[in-house]
Design a protein around this motif. Structure first.
Motif, PDB file in Angstrom:
ATOM      1  N   ASP A  54       3.136   5.060 -10.196  1.00 14.84           N
ATOM      2  CA  ASP A  54       3.012   3.928  -8.993  1.00 14.84           C
ATOM      3  C   ASP A  54       3.884   4.100  -7.937  1.00 14.84           C
ATOM      4  O   ASP A  54       5.022   4.156  -8.085  1.00 14.84           O
ATOM      5  N   THR A 101       7.652   3.913 -11.912  1.00 14.84           N
ATOM      6  CA  THR A 101       7.676   3.802 -10.495  1.00 14.84           C
ATOM      7  C   THR A 101       8.077   5.077  -9.704  1.00 14.84           C
ATOM      8  O   THR A 101       9.281   5.647 -10.610  1.00 14.84           O
ATOM      9  N   GLY A 111       3.832   1.996  -5.470  1.00 11.37           N
ATOM     10  CA  GLY A 111       4.189   0.823  -4.759  1.00 11.37           C
ATOM     11  C   GLY A 111       3.328   0.365  -3.572  1.00 11.37           C
ATOM     12  O   GLY A 111       3.633  -0.452  -2.950  1.00 11.37           O
TER      13      GLY A 111
END
Length: 519
Positions: free
Chosen positions: A173, A91, A175
């Motif tokens: 990622d 993330t 989000g």
């Protein structure tokens, strides 16, 4: 020497032309080559999802793996697995600790291909890990959403270790995929496909390149997806996201569907394009990644995914895998219209221009090879066509005496000289843009990769690149010429320089690699 005379040398050296690899059936529009009855289910790598501050442990070890039907196994290696590795989902904005454990019985490294890290953490040939030791680093994840990967990068032994199966995907990622309207459920409507080829799928002698394999890159006659030959995968009725990685040593995959349904390319190595690009054929060179959307709500299933049998996309269609439908609808049913805005890219942004010749030294290496064979031709048969495609699918019976890059007496270059661990070839200003002009001999295509920098492709062979290759990249397939706008935004010092090289791994091992630092 002209291209014709070089090609004549290859043909004359072979004595006879071997028949090219023939698939089990010719491509016939509308008919599925792979059937559900014969195909194994596609293995989807496990998913590791570390949170901020977590430690990801990747244990590299030798193993045995079953690639096809029956119970026969081949020598392999993996990370937390018998072949390949779990997919690591990162993330943006988090700090992640990596512990790489080397239990291979040999020295290795682990290169984070596409991950934004300083050179001291890059995992290149200067970041060696001795057998039995661990490598611990902390990485701050700060880059666009993208599909990256990791693999060994040890000097003159990368090709062997990578071919054993030491590779895995790494997803960054931010989000925002829900806002983008993209499939995002791993293993359901978002799956990784690691494309490779092999010559041996049983026993221990799984990688034994001969001289022609070193010159042209190691090509096998058996196609592999996620470690399995000709698998099948059930898909929902709707939009599927495929994260494609060419993890082969040398093979170029030219992908197309049996019924000609299109790929909608949404991202390349470095992240999203501005909008989906539709294409019926998608070429992917070694080291490249593309994310595509495919609509499985229309058209028939089962449907076979193919690759052509040569690197130009004009050969016979060879089956890769089968997609079947379980009938349930997917969450995503439409292709999004737009994605992220890309910054402008033009040659005027470059403060320095450099030129590099990707020198395969074809004539010299052929002479070394023939001299070593006493002027003979054993193991030099090929399937004809462009010189770079002569090994589009070789079997063990077609190969000659095995050799290694270190012992072959052959060499290649990219920065005027063959690779030297102690030589810095380029000093680039940190934060700057440079224009890099690449040239090949025209005898074979070379996938060019640069560590620690991202680039935009401005031209290929004097023309604008295809639309799917206009985003940020770190690897590009070069036929004859390429102009790249390179952004140097990661730190590199002289003790741990970044690499730039051909991602045909045998060429890398032979020295088609240079080093740069940022100042």
């Amino acid at each position: 020497m002209s291209k014709l005379s070089r090609r004549q040398l290859l043909v004359a050296g072979s004595g006879t032309l071997a028949m090219p690899f023939i698939s089990r059936a010719a491509f016939a529009g509308g008919s599925s080559i792979i059937t559900s009855a014969q195909a194994r289910f596609l293995p989807v790598p496990a998913l590791l999802q570390p949170e901020n501050g977590d430690t990801v442990t990747l244990a590299m070890a030798m193993a045995r793996h079953n690639f096809g039907p029956g119970d026969k196994t081949a020598l392999s290696a993996g990370l937390n697995a018998e072949y390949l590795a779990p997919t690591v989902h990162l993330t943006k904005g988090t700090d992640i600790n990596f512990k790489v454990q080397n239990r291979l019985g040999d020295v290795t490294t682990l290169h984070w291909h596409g991950l934004f890290v300083p050179s001291v953490k890059d995992g290149g040939p200067h970041n060696t890990i001795k057998d039995g030791e661990d490598w611990n680093i902390k990485v701050h994840i700060d880059q666009p959403s993208s599909t990256n990967w990791f693999h060994p990068h040890v000097h003159q032994n990368t090709a062997y270790q990578a071919h054993l199966g030491l590779a895995g995907l790494m997803i960054v990622d931010d989000g925002k995929d829900r806002e983008r309207g993209l499939p995002r459920t791993y293993g359901v409507d978002d799956i990784p496909l690691v494309l490779q080829d092999r010559r041996v799928v049983e026993g221990d002698n799984v990688y034994a390149p001969d001289g022609m394999d070193l010159i042209h890159g190691f090509h096998g006659d058996k196609l592999i997806v996620n470690g399995v030959m000709e698998p099948q995968h059930e898909v929902p009725a709707g939009i599927m996201r495929l994260r494609l990685l060419n993890g082969a040593n040398a093979r170029i995959f030219n992908l197309s569907f049996e019924d000609r349904r299109p790929f909608h390319v949404i991202a390349s190595d470095g992240g999203y394009l501005e909008k989906p690009v539709e294409t019926g054929i998608l070429p992917i060179g070694p080291g490249e990644r593309y994310e595509v959307l495919v609509d499985f709500s229309k058209g028939k299933t089962p449907v076979t995914l193919f690759t052509s049998s040569d690197d130009n996309g004009g050969g016979e269609a060879l089956p890769l895998m089968l997609f079947t439908s379980h009938g349930r609808k997917s969450e995503i049913t439409t292709i999004p219209a737009t994605f992220d805005t890309l910054s402008p890219a033009n040659s005027g942004m470059a403060e320095e221009t450099r030129s590099f010749f990707m020198d395969d030294r074809m004539m010299e290496n052929m002479q070394v090879l023939m001299k070593g064979m006493g002027g003979g031709s054993h193991g030099m048969t090929h399937g004809g066509g462009h010189d770079g495609m002569v090994h589009s699918g070789r079997s063990t019976e077609q190969a000659g005496p095995p050799m290694t890059a270190a012992s072959s007496g052959m060499a290649m270059a990219i920065a005027g000289e063959t690779f030297d661990m102690n030589r810095i070839d380029v000093k680039a200003r940190l934060g700057s843009y440079e224009m890099w002009s690449l040239t090949t001999s025209g005898e074979m295509q070379h996938p060019f990769h640069i560590h620690g920098a991202s680039f935009r492709v401005l031209s290929l062979d004097g023309k604008a690149p295809p639309a799917w290759a206009t985003g940020w990249k770190d690897t590009v397939l070069v036929n004859e010429t390429a102009d790249l706008l390179v952004h140097f935004n990661r730190q590199a010092d002289e003790k741990h320089p970044f690499m730039f090289h051909c991602h045909t791994l045998e060429h890398e091992d032979l020295g088609m690699m240079g080093q740069f630092i940022t100042v």
